[in-house]
Every structure is written in structure tokens, then in C-alpha cells.
Design a protein around this motif. Structure first.
Motif, mmCIF file in Angstrom:
data_model
loop_
_atom_site.group_PDB
_atom_site.id
_atom_site.type_symbol
_atom_site.label_atom_id
_atom_site.label_comp_id
_atom_site.label_asym_id
_atom_site.label_seq_id
_atom_site.Cartn_x
_atom_site.Cartn_y
_atom_site.Cartn_z
ATOM 1 N N GLU A 30 0.847 -1.196 0.000
ATOM 2 C CA GLU A 30 0.000 0.000 0.000
ATOM 3 C C GLU A 30 0.881 1.244 0.000
ATOM 4 N N VAL A 31 0.478 2.214 -0.822
ATOM 5 C CA VAL A 31 1.123 3.528 -0.847
ATOM 6 C C VAL A 31 0.162 4.510 -0.194
ATOM 7 N N ILE A 32 0.637 5.172 0.840
ATOM 8 C CA ILE A 32 -0.203 6.095 1.620
ATOM 9 C C ILE A 32 0.337 7.506 1.451
ATOM 10 N N VAL A 33 -0.420 8.351 0.795
ATOM 11 C CA VAL A 33 -0.048 9.758 0.644
ATOM 12 C C VAL A 33 -0.799 10.560 1.693
ATOM 13 N N VAL A 34 -0.047 11.289 2.499
ATOM 14 C CA VAL A 34 -0.666 12.133 3.524
ATOM 15 C C VAL A 34 -0.564 13.578 3.052
ATOM 16 N N SER A 35 -1.691 14.124 2.617
ATOM 17 C CA SER A 35 -1.737 15.504 2.152
ATOM 18 C C SER A 35 -1.703 16.425 3.365
ATOM 19 N N ASN A 36 -0.634 17.212 3.460
ATOM 20 C CA ASN A 36 -0.419 18.053 4.641
ATOM 21 C C ASN A 36 -0.991 19.454 4.421
ATOM 22 N N GLY A 37 -2.310 19.488 4.202
ATOM 23 C CA GLY A 37 -2.980 20.761 3.972
ATOM 24 C C GLY A 37 -2.808 21.276 2.553
ATOM 25 N N SER A 38 -2.660 20.368 1.586
ATOM 26 C CA SER A 38 -2.457 20.783 0.196
ATOM 27 C C SER A 38 -3.656 21.563 -0.339
ATOM 28 N N THR A 39 -3.342 22.575 -1.153
ATOM 29 C CA THR A 39 -4.402 23.396 -1.750
ATOM 30 C C THR A 39 -4.446 23.228 -3.268
ATOM 31 N N ASP A 40 -3.615 22.339 -3.803
ATOM 32 C CA ASP A 40 -3.627 22.074 -5.245
ATOM 33 C C ASP A 40 -4.251 20.700 -5.499
ATOM 34 N N ASN A 41 -3.897 20.050 -6.577
ATOM 35 C CA ASN A 41 -4.492 18.755 -6.935
ATOM 36 C C ASN A 41 -3.695 17.550 -6.439
ATOM 37 N N THR A 42 -2.906 17.739 -5.399
ATOM 38 C CA THR A 42 -2.109 16.634 -4.853
ATOM 39 C C THR A 42 -2.991 15.432 -4.523
ATOM 40 N N GLU A 43 -4.076 15.664 -3.815
ATOM 41 C CA GLU A 43 -4.940 14.558 -3.369
ATOM 42 C C GLU A 43 -5.608 13.868 -4.557
ATOM 43 N N VAL A 44 -6.115 14.629 -5.491
ATOM 44 C CA VAL A 44 -6.780 14.062 -6.672
ATOM 45 C C VAL A 44 -5.800 13.223 -7.483
ATOM 46 N N ASN A 45 -4.625 13.776 -7.724
ATOM 47 C CA ASN A 45 -3.629 13.069 -8.532
ATOM 48 C C ASN A 45 -3.131 11.806 -7.847
ATOM 49 N N ALA A 46 -2.978 11.876 -6.524
ATOM 50 C CA ALA A 46 -2.515 10.696 -5.780
ATOM 51 C C ALA A 46 -3.552 9.579 -5.831
ATOM 52 N N LYS A 47 -4.815 9.930 -5.689
ATOM 53 C CA LYS A 47 -5.885 8.924 -5.755
ATOM 54 C C LYS A 47 -5.934 8.290 -7.138
ATOM 55 N N GLN A 48 -5.816 9.108 -8.176
ATOM 56 C CA GLN A 48 -5.866 8.594 -9.542
ATOM 57 C C GLN A 48 -4.681 7.661 -9.835
ATOM 58 N N ALA A 49 -3.584 7.878 -9.130
ATOM 59 C CA ALA A 49 -2.398 7.029 -9.320
ATOM 60 C C ALA A 49 -2.472 5.747 -8.492
ATOM 61 N N GLY A 50 -3.534 5.622 -7.678
ATOM 62 C CA GLY A 50 -3.748 4.381 -6.942
ATOM 63 C C GLY A 50 -3.354 4.393 -5.486
ATOM 64 N N ALA A 51 -3.019 5.562 -4.950
ATOM 65 C CA ALA A 51 -2.613 5.637 -3.550
ATOM 66 C C ALA A 51 -3.816 5.808 -2.627
#
Length: 230
Positions: free
Chosen positions: A30-51
Motif C-alpha cells: 500500500e502507498v499512503i499519501v498524507v496531504s499536509n494541507g495541500s491546496t492544489d491537486n495533490t490529493e486528486v492526482n494521488a488517488k488517480q495514481a492508486g494511492a
């Protein structure tokens, strides 16, 4: 293959996070990306990449890492190894297999990816970073007898050993706290030389004067705190 989880703290790394996730070797559970208050598309892009994407709005590298650890602790099946990796694409994620090799073959507890000069891209580390690493690791060598040469963020540790460290730093001192506590608990450790390149985007720590100064103060504070306890 051991059960491996990767934790990636990320603050506004929309342009790089997909590259990082896509280049993590097969076999990671499992790859776990922890968005530390991101205001750009970090979360969207990480989810689309499978994290798996978690959100930690309290700013700080340590806060993000602790969020990932808490998430893992609540799962039924625990990993054997946890790998920490930055989201800015400065590390080479495919070298994860090299990083965990001492753990799988020689039962080492803790491995640091050392950003050695011969493998670093020009300009990938600032002069304050290079000096800070040298100063911190030199102090650890004289005060604790360690053989660390870097505070590199690309690192792997056995999950049970990670829990035993009882990590607490919320911001800049996370990496050095882990190394100092590993020394204090007599864990086995080693370093593996890794490549390092210029990150995508501007660093939130070394890229600003305030960030560099605050990180330096925090790192030296941890070293002298543990040195006085000896």
C-alpha cells in the motif's frame, strides 16, 4: 516479499506525486499519501495514481508521518516494513528494493538512503542542507558513536521497531529524532547510497531562509537533548 507500506508526506506536490507513485516497485502492499494541507491537486492526482490518500491539516512533516502511522496501526494486518519517501520526486522510488535489501537479507532494523555526493544531481541539495547534514551527523558521531552520514528522508524501518521509537516530533526534527532514538535503543542500522535529483517545484523547507533556519534549530535541539541525557 515482506508486507511493505510506503508513507509519503506531501504538501502541494500535484506536479510530482504521480511520478513518485508510478515508480514505486511492484510488491509494495500500500502507498499512503498524507496531504499536509495541500491546496492544489495533490490529493486528486494521488488517488488517480492508486494511492490511499489521508489528510492532515496541521502543518508539519512530522504531523503527516504520524498520521500515516496511526492509519496503519488501525489496520488488521500490520506491515513488516514501513518506507518513508518524499513526494517531490527528488528520490528515485525504484530504489526502494535496494533500500530494503539489508532488512530482508541481513535482518537489519533500519536503513537510510544516503544522498552521497557522487550520486547527487548538481543543485539538488542546497549549501545549507549539505552543511546541516554534515554538522548533524558529525555531532552524532562524536556524541553517540554513530556511523550516519545523512539525514535522508528516504528510509525504511521494521514496523515493530518504528512503534518502539514512540515518535513525537511534529515538524522539522522528524528524521533526526528517528535516528537518535534508533541509536538509543541499539537498533541495527545501515546506509545505502541512493541517487538524488532536483525536486519538482520549490522546497517548503530548504527553499526558504526561514525553513532552513527552523529546521537547523530543531535538528540541533534534538541532538543536544539526547546528548545531555547520556
Amino acid at each position: 516479499m515482506p508486507n511493505i507500506k510506503v508513507i509519503i508526506p506531501a504538501f502541494n506536490e500535484a506536479d510530482s506525486i504521480t511520478h513518485v507513485i508510478n515508480e514505486i516497485p511492484d510488491g509494495v502492499n500500500e502507498v499512503i499519501v498524507v496531504s499536509n494541507g495541500s491546496t492544489d491537486n495533490t490529493e486528486v492526482n494521488a488517488k488517480q495514481a492508486g494511492a490511499t490518500v489521508l489528510t492532515e491539516n496541521r502543518k508539519g512533516y512530522g504531523y503527516a508521518c504520524l498520521k500515516g502511522i496511526t492509519y496503519i496501526s488501525e489496520q488488521n494486518i500490520k506491515p513488516d516494513i514501513v518506507v518513508f519517501l518524499d513526494g517531490d520526486y527528488s528520490d528515485y522510488p525504484e530504489e526502494l528494493t535496494k533500500l530494503i535489501q539489508p532488512m530482508t537479507e541481513n535482518n537489519i532494523d533500519f536503513v537510510i538512503g544516503a544522498r552521497v555526493k557522487r550520486l547527487r544531481e548538481k543543485g539538488s541539495m542546497t549549501r545549507p542542507q549539505i552543511f546541516g547534514n554534515w554538522l548533524a551527523t558529525t555531532l552524532m558521531r562524536f556524541m553517540f558513536g554513530s556511523t550516519f552520514t545523512d539525514l535522508g528522508p528516504f528510509r525504511a524501518i521494521k514496523y515493530d521497531k518504528l512503534l518502539a521509537l514512540n515518535m513525537e516530533d511534529k515538524t522539522y526534527g522528524w528524521t533526526v529524532e528517528m535516528q537518535l532514538k534508533a541509536l538509543k535503543q541499539n537498533m541495527t542500522y545501515t546506509e545505502i547510497p541512493v541517487r538524488y535529483r532536483n525536486r519538482i517545484g520549490v522546497s517548503k523547507v530548504s527553499g526558504t531562509f526561514k525553513g532552513a533556519v527552523m529546521a537547523g534549530i530543531k535538528i540541533l535541539g534534538w541532538i543536544f537533548k539526547y546528548g545531555l541525557k547520556k
